[in-house]
Design an enzyme around this catalytic site. Structure first.
Site, PDB file in Angstrom:
ATOM      1  N   GLU A 132       0.835  -1.199   0.000  1.00  0.00           N
ATOM      2  CA  GLU A 132       0.000   0.000   0.000  1.00  0.00           C
ATOM      3  C   GLU A 132       0.865   1.242   0.000  1.00  0.00           C
ATOM      4  O   GLU A 132       1.923   1.275   0.613  1.00  0.00           O
ATOM      5  CB  GLU A 132      -0.854   0.083   1.286  1.00  0.00           C
ATOM      6  CG  GLU A 132      -2.090  -0.769   1.294  1.00  0.00           C
ATOM      7  CD  GLU A 132      -2.943  -0.505   2.530  1.00  0.00           C
ATOM      8  OE1 GLU A 132      -3.445  -1.484   3.087  1.00  0.00           O
ATOM      9  OE2 GLU A 132      -3.099   0.667   2.949  1.00  0.00           O
ATOM     10  N   GLU A 136      -3.963   9.481   3.864  1.00  0.00           N
ATOM     11  CA  GLU A 136      -5.088   9.295   4.775  1.00  0.00           C
ATOM     12  C   GLU A 136      -5.427  10.598   5.489  1.00  0.00           C
ATOM     13  O   GLU A 136      -4.549  11.280   6.010  1.00  0.00           O
ATOM     14  CB  GLU A 136      -4.771   8.184   5.782  1.00  0.00           C
ATOM     15  CG  GLU A 136      -4.809   6.825   5.112  1.00  0.00           C
ATOM     16  CD  GLU A 136      -4.383   5.689   6.007  1.00  0.00           C
ATOM     17  OE1 GLU A 136      -5.095   4.683   6.068  1.00  0.00           O
ATOM     18  OE2 GLU A 136      -3.313   5.806   6.637  1.00  0.00           O
ATOM     19  N   TRP A 228     -13.837   5.236   5.743  1.00  0.00           N
ATOM     20  CA  TRP A 228     -14.047   4.076   6.616  1.00  0.00           C
ATOM     21  C   TRP A 228     -14.104   4.456   8.081  1.00  0.00           C
ATOM     22  O   TRP A 228     -13.625   5.493   8.502  1.00  0.00           O
ATOM     23  CB  TRP A 228     -13.058   2.956   6.313  1.00  0.00           C
ATOM     24  CG  TRP A 228     -11.598   3.277   6.378  1.00  0.00           C
ATOM     25  CD1 TRP A 228     -10.860   3.945   5.435  1.00  0.00           C
ATOM     26  CD2 TRP A 228     -10.681   2.923   7.434  1.00  0.00           C
ATOM     27  NE1 TRP A 228      -9.543   4.019   5.842  1.00  0.00           N
ATOM     28  CE2 TRP A 228      -9.403   3.406   7.052  1.00  0.00           C
ATOM     29  CE3 TRP A 228     -10.806   2.229   8.641  1.00  0.00           C
ATOM     30  CZ2 TRP A 228      -8.264   3.220   7.847  1.00  0.00           C
ATOM     31  CZ3 TRP A 228      -9.670   2.045   9.429  1.00  0.00           C
ATOM     32  CH2 TRP A 228      -8.423   2.538   9.029  1.00  0.00           C
ATOM     33  N   THR A 236      -6.292   0.703  16.071  1.00  0.00           N
ATOM     34  CA  THR A 236      -6.765   1.497  14.934  1.00  0.00           C
ATOM     35  C   THR A 236      -7.606   2.665  15.421  1.00  0.00           C
ATOM     36  O   THR A 236      -7.455   3.801  14.961  1.00  0.00           O
ATOM     37  CB  THR A 236      -7.601   0.600  13.991  1.00  0.00           C
ATOM     38  OG1 THR A 236      -6.810  -0.530  13.643  1.00  0.00           O
ATOM     39  CG2 THR A 236      -8.009   1.333  12.732  1.00  0.00           C
TER      40      THR A 236
END
Ligand code: NAG
Ligand code: NAG
Length: 265
Positions: A132, A136, A228, A236
């Site tokens: 990845e 963000e 998300w 997280t």
């Protein structure tokens, strides 16, 4: 048939038969500039046809409008309990993939993100091999944005979450809620992230060495756009200043991707 055409025909055929293999080894980068007119995103139940993007999330989770692509995140139904720094229900936000992959090249997205704590708006390059390269926008930290890479190695004991992450400033008084232009310029030698044309970070393969192994993204990757809910698991949620407080958060949140530009190597 001229030999050139024969060989072009043969490679087309090989491409069609072994499309997956070919695209995984070389990528099938498609130079592109889109403002997401209707038809630019195929729904997940339809054949992608010539659409450069395909929805991973259900119809209704996104819309193509004059202002670009709207990505929605809807409060999960029913009672939501927060305990131990996580929510027991996590919303499923919109996720849109590109139908093409790129192995190196330049991705520029104009995006405005959600500023709700616990919500992440993201534009990433992601490979089947789980590499990845990330941009963000973390709702709980409105004046910054984040860059990150993953490239798992078989010798890793655990995923290197956050190890290569970095927090970047936005231009003066900026907010992730405003439209900014984020760029990932990716080659085999370095990844350069910019915001509004200003370089903020350069990462070279050597910078990704951990435990003797490089963790530098080097597989054909799709563009993935998404919003998300980072309300679980705990690590997280902490990173995202979550979990989402649904007593205060709106029922529906959104991120807007005004444009995507892809330049191939
Ligand atoms: C979206 O991309 C991910 C990562 O490459 C892949 O695993 C997934 O199958 C893709 N989904 C669609 C619908 O393209
Ligand atoms: C480091 O790499 C070795 C193999 O090269 C592996 O056995 C070990 O688990 C790795 N350590 C970590 C912390 O990933």
């Amino acid at each position: 048939m001229h030999l050139f055409y024969v060989s072009a025909y043969v490679s087309l055929f090989v491409y069609a038969v072994a499309g997956r293999y070919t695209s995984r080894t070389a990528g099938n980068c498609m130079p592109l500039h889109t403002n997401f007119s209707p038809g630019s995103v195929a729904s997940r139940s339809s054949a992608p046809g010539s659409s450069p993007f395909i929805a991973v999330s259900p119809e209704g989770s996104y819309s193509t409008t004059d202002g670009g692509l709207k990505l929605f995140l809807q409060r999960p139904s029913g009672k939501i309990t927060t305990d131990g720094g996580v929510n027991d229900k996590v919303a499923e936000g919109a996720t849109i993939n590109s139908t093409f992959t790129m192995l190196y090249g330049k991705l520029t997205v104009e995006v405005s993100g959600s500023t709700v704590s616990g919500i992440v708006s993201a534009a990433i390059l992601i490979a089947e091999e789980h590499d990845e390269i990330d941009v963000e926008l973390v709702g709980g930290d409105q004046t910054n944005w984040q860059t990150n890479v993953y490239a798992p190695s078989p010798s890793d004991k655990e995923p290197l979450w956050g190890v290569f992450g970095e927090i970047e400033n936005l231009p003066a008084r900026g907010s992730i809620a405003d439209m900014h232009q984020y760029t990932i310029d990716w080659s085999a030698e370095r990844i350069v992230w910019s915001v509004d044309g200003r370089v903020v970070r350069t990462l070279r393969p050597e910078d990704t060495r951990k435990n003797g192994t490089l963790h530098y993204p080097s597989h054909p990757s799709r563009v993935q756009l998404g919003i998300w809910d980072a309300s679980s698991p705990q690590g997280t949620a902490e990173w995202a200043n979550g979990p989402v407080n649904w007593e205060r958060a709106p029922e529906r949140m959104s991120a807007v991707v005004r444009s995507v530009t892809v330049e191939c190597p």
